[in-house]
Design a protein around this motif. Structure first.
Motif, PDB file in Angstrom:
ATOM      1  N   PHE A   4      -1.063  21.712  14.499  1.00 42.62           N
ATOM      2  CA  PHE A   4      -0.773  22.977  13.251  1.00 42.62           C
ATOM      3  C   PHE A   4      -0.553  22.674  11.894  1.00 42.62           C
ATOM      4  CE2 PHE A   4       0.256  26.115  16.342  1.00 42.62           C
ATOM      5  CZ  PHE A   4      -0.254  26.924  16.462  1.00 42.62           C
ATOM      6  N   CYS A   5      -0.290  21.111  12.052  1.00 42.84           N
ATOM      7  CA  CYS A   5      -0.226  20.121  10.228  1.00 42.84           C
ATOM      8  C   CYS A   5      -1.566  20.449   9.669  1.00 42.84           C
ATOM      9  CB  CYS A   5       0.268  19.079  10.860  1.00 42.84           C
ATOM     10  SG  CYS A   5       2.827  19.286  11.178  1.00 42.84           S
ATOM     11  N   VAL A   6      -3.246  20.274   9.962  1.00 34.56           N
ATOM     12  CA  VAL A   6      -4.373  20.186   9.468  1.00 34.56           C
ATOM     13  C   VAL A   6      -4.095  21.342   8.794  1.00 34.56           C
ATOM     14  CG1 VAL A   6      -6.418  19.940   9.949  1.00 34.56           C
ATOM     15  CG2 VAL A   6      -5.197  18.027  11.769  1.00 34.56           C
ATOM     16  N   PRO A   7      -3.943  22.276   9.042  1.00 28.59           N
ATOM     17  CA  PRO A   7      -4.360  24.011   8.410  1.00 28.59           C
ATOM     18  C   PRO A   7      -3.212  24.322   7.568  1.00 28.59           C
ATOM     19  CG  PRO A   7      -4.193  24.686  10.812  1.00 28.59           C
ATOM     20  CD  PRO A   7      -4.169  22.838  10.473  1.00 28.59           C
ATOM     21  N   LEU A   8      -2.345  24.106   8.010  1.00 30.78           N
ATOM     22  CA  LEU A   8      -1.220  23.912   6.713  1.00 30.78           C
ATOM     23  C   LEU A   8      -1.451  22.860   5.972  1.00 30.78           C
ATOM     24  CD1 LEU A   8       1.867  24.573   8.826  1.00 30.78           C
ATOM     25  CD2 LEU A   8       0.276  26.314   7.873  1.00 30.78           C
ATOM     26  N   GLY A   9      -1.668  22.164   6.606  1.00 27.02           N
ATOM     27  CA  GLY A   9      -1.679  20.875   5.069  1.00 27.02           C
ATOM     28  C   GLY A   9      -2.754  21.188   4.008  1.00 27.02           C
ATOM     29  N   PHE A  10      -3.916  21.612   4.356  1.00 35.03           N
ATOM     30  CA  PHE A  10      -5.153  21.855   3.303  1.00 35.03           C
ATOM     31  C   PHE A  10      -4.461  23.088   2.982  1.00 35.03           C
ATOM     32  CE2 PHE A  10      -8.081  19.883   6.791  1.00 35.03           C
ATOM     33  CZ  PHE A  10      -8.672  19.026   5.647  1.00 35.03           C
ATOM     34  N   ARG A  13      -2.550  21.743   0.137  1.00 40.75           N
ATOM     35  CA  ARG A  13      -3.572  21.044  -0.739  1.00 40.75           C
ATOM     36  C   ARG A  13      -4.325  22.304  -1.890  1.00 40.75           C
ATOM     37  NH1 ARG A  13      -8.804  19.493  -1.535  1.00 40.75           N
ATOM     38  NH2 ARG A  13      -8.681  17.293  -2.535  1.00 40.75           N
ATOM     39  N   GLN A  14      -4.285  23.658  -1.223  1.00 41.53           N
ATOM     40  CA  GLN A  14      -4.459  24.623  -2.040  1.00 41.53           C
ATOM     41  C   GLN A  14      -3.853  25.063  -3.057  1.00 41.53           C
ATOM     42  OE1 GLN A  14      -8.621  25.158  -2.664  1.00 41.53           O
ATOM     43  NE2 GLN A  14      -8.298  23.168  -1.694  1.00 41.53           N
ATOM     44  N   LEU A  15      -2.543  25.459  -2.239  1.00 42.80           N
ATOM     45  CA  LEU A  15      -1.960  26.242  -3.485  1.00 42.80           C
ATOM     46  C   LEU A  15      -1.535  25.401  -4.759  1.00 42.80           C
ATOM     47  CD1 LEU A  15       1.057  27.422  -0.554  1.00 42.80           C
ATOM     48  CD2 LEU A  15      -0.379  28.515  -1.726  1.00 42.80           C
ATOM     49  N   LEU A  16      -0.617  23.660  -4.121  1.00 39.66           N
ATOM     50  CA  LEU A  16      -0.856  22.855  -5.168  1.00 39.66           C
ATOM     51  C   LEU A  16      -1.634  22.630  -6.017  1.00 39.66           C
ATOM     52  CD1 LEU A  16       0.918  20.376  -6.326  1.00 39.66           C
ATOM     53  CD2 LEU A  16      -0.238  18.848  -4.858  1.00 39.66           C
ATOM     54  N   ARG A  17      -2.726  22.329  -6.018  1.00 40.76           N
ATOM     55  CA  ARG A  17      -3.586  22.699  -6.863  1.00 40.76           C
ATOM     56  C   ARG A  17      -4.030  23.864  -7.766  1.00 40.76           C
ATOM     57  NH1 ARG A  17      -9.920  21.499  -4.024  1.00 40.76           N
ATOM     58  NH2 ARG A  17     -10.164  21.893  -6.755  1.00 40.76           N
ATOM     59  N   HIS A  18      -3.547  25.037  -7.037  1.00 42.00           N
ATOM     60  CA  HIS A  18      -3.456  26.447  -7.943  1.00 42.00           C
ATOM     61  C   HIS A  18      -2.075  26.326  -9.265  1.00 42.00           C
ATOM     62  CE1 HIS A  18      -3.397  30.602  -8.881  1.00 42.00           C
ATOM     63  NE2 HIS A  18      -2.467  30.490  -8.709  1.00 42.00           N
ATOM     64  N   ARG A  19      -1.003  25.266  -8.377  1.00 46.83           N
ATOM     65  CA  ARG A  19      -0.048  25.054  -9.400  1.00 46.83           C
ATOM     66  C   ARG A  19      -0.132  24.456 -10.350  1.00 46.83           C
ATOM     67  NH1 ARG A  19       4.814  26.945  -6.306  1.00 46.83           N
ATOM     68  NH2 ARG A  19       4.595  28.653  -5.466  1.00 46.83           N
ATOM     69  N   LEU A  20      -0.712  23.210 -10.144  1.00 48.82           N
ATOM     70  CA  LEU A  20      -0.922  22.729 -11.052  1.00 48.82           C
ATOM     71  C   LEU A  20      -2.485  23.245 -12.096  1.00 48.82           C
ATOM     72  CD1 LEU A  20      -2.043  18.991  -8.976  1.00 48.82           C
ATOM     73  CD2 LEU A  20       0.417  19.716 -10.409  1.00 48.82           C
ATOM     74  N   LYS A  21      -2.812  23.660 -11.830  1.00 56.38           N
ATOM     75  CA  LYS A  21      -4.220  24.110 -13.057  1.00 56.38           C
ATOM     76  C   LYS A  21      -2.884  25.417 -13.901  1.00 56.38           C
ATOM     77  CE  LYS A  21      -8.571  24.317 -10.444  1.00 56.38           C
ATOM     78  NZ  LYS A  21      -9.294  25.012  -9.323  1.00 56.38           N
ATOM     79  N   ALA A  22      -1.585  25.814 -13.343  1.00 57.71           N
ATOM     80  CA  ALA A  22      -1.517  27.075 -14.272  1.00 57.71           C
ATOM     81  C   ALA A  22       0.198  26.089 -14.533  1.00 57.71           C
ATOM     82  CB  ALA A  22      -0.373  28.008 -12.709  1.00 57.71           C
TER      83      ALA A  22
END
Length: 227
Positions: A4-10, A13-22
């Motif tokens: 379960f860690c694998v899909p949650l990790g991805f 990562r997408q959430l973090l990239r979105h937050r950093l862009k904002a």
């Protein structure tokens, strides 16, 4: 867990990239709590310490209670142990959804704490169908309370809380995780370093700890309503 860690990790990562862009890292992430907020976070950390202590004590020694006191077999005790685990998973998600749709934070948390204290106090009668109901009720509380606790930094920050707001909260949580199972073992056990109170005495003590968390939660709620 590893699978379960694998899909949650991805996903993370997408959430973090979105937050950093904002430009999230330039605002809330680096904001430090002021003096009043630090005091509120200490109260929140105390609630988490008390709650996690009794919760991990409950879950650590539940199977031993089921086998030694209720005389359940190994398979039956494992199945019974899974009841609060499965219930809390569902109520974690449900509570998160409800908080986003204006579920009152503190009433929900206080109700969850009181329900778990009631299960501790009902220990002498937790057998058969009543025991199953008790495990379900405890699991509901175990789903509601931590979801509310993780939302407390946002309530204290009155907006998005950055990482600095979670340090005290998580310190309280981790201390409770460490102390709770040891404390219950000392309460119920017999021997040089144990008090020999038995399961009922230990359960009553854990109920008192849970109710103390209620009092701290009410104090924090009152303060946040006045500032």
């Amino acid at each position: 867990g590893l699978v379960f860690c694998v899909p949650l990790g991805f996903w993370a990562r997408q959430l973090l990239r979105h937050r950093l862009k904002a430009n999230f890292h330039r605002s809330a992430a680096n904001r430090l709590p002021d003096k009043t907020q630090r005091r509120d976070l200490m109260l929140a950390g105390t609630i988490f310490l008390l709650w996690s202590g009794q919760y991990f004590a409950f879950m650590t020694w539940l199977t031993q209670y089921l086998t030694s006191v209720l005389a359940l077999g190994r398979v039956a005790s494992v199945l019974a142990y899974l009841v609060p685990v499965v219930v809390l998973l569902g109520f974690n998600i449900l509570t998160g959804w409800a908080l986003r749709h204006r579920l009152p934070l503190f009433p929900a948390m206080v109700l969850g704490l009181i329900s778990q204290a009631a299960v501790w106090l009902a220990q002498p009668w937790l057998s058969g169908g009543i025991g199953l109901i008790g495990l379900v009720v405890y699991g509901i509380g175990a789903g509601i309370i931590p979801t509310c606790l993780y939302h407390l930094p946002h309530a204290i920050a009155r907006g998005t809380a950055g990482s600095a707001f979670y340090g005290i909260l998580m310190t309280g949580r981790n201390v409770g995780v460490f102390l709770g199972p040891i404390l219950l073992a000392m309460l119920i056990g017999s021997g040089r370093y144990a008090l020999g109170l038995g399961w009922t005495g230990g359960a009553n003590f854990m109920a008192a700890i849970t109710l103390l968390a209620v009092l701290v939660a009410l104090a924090l709620w009152r303060h946040l309503r006045t500032v």
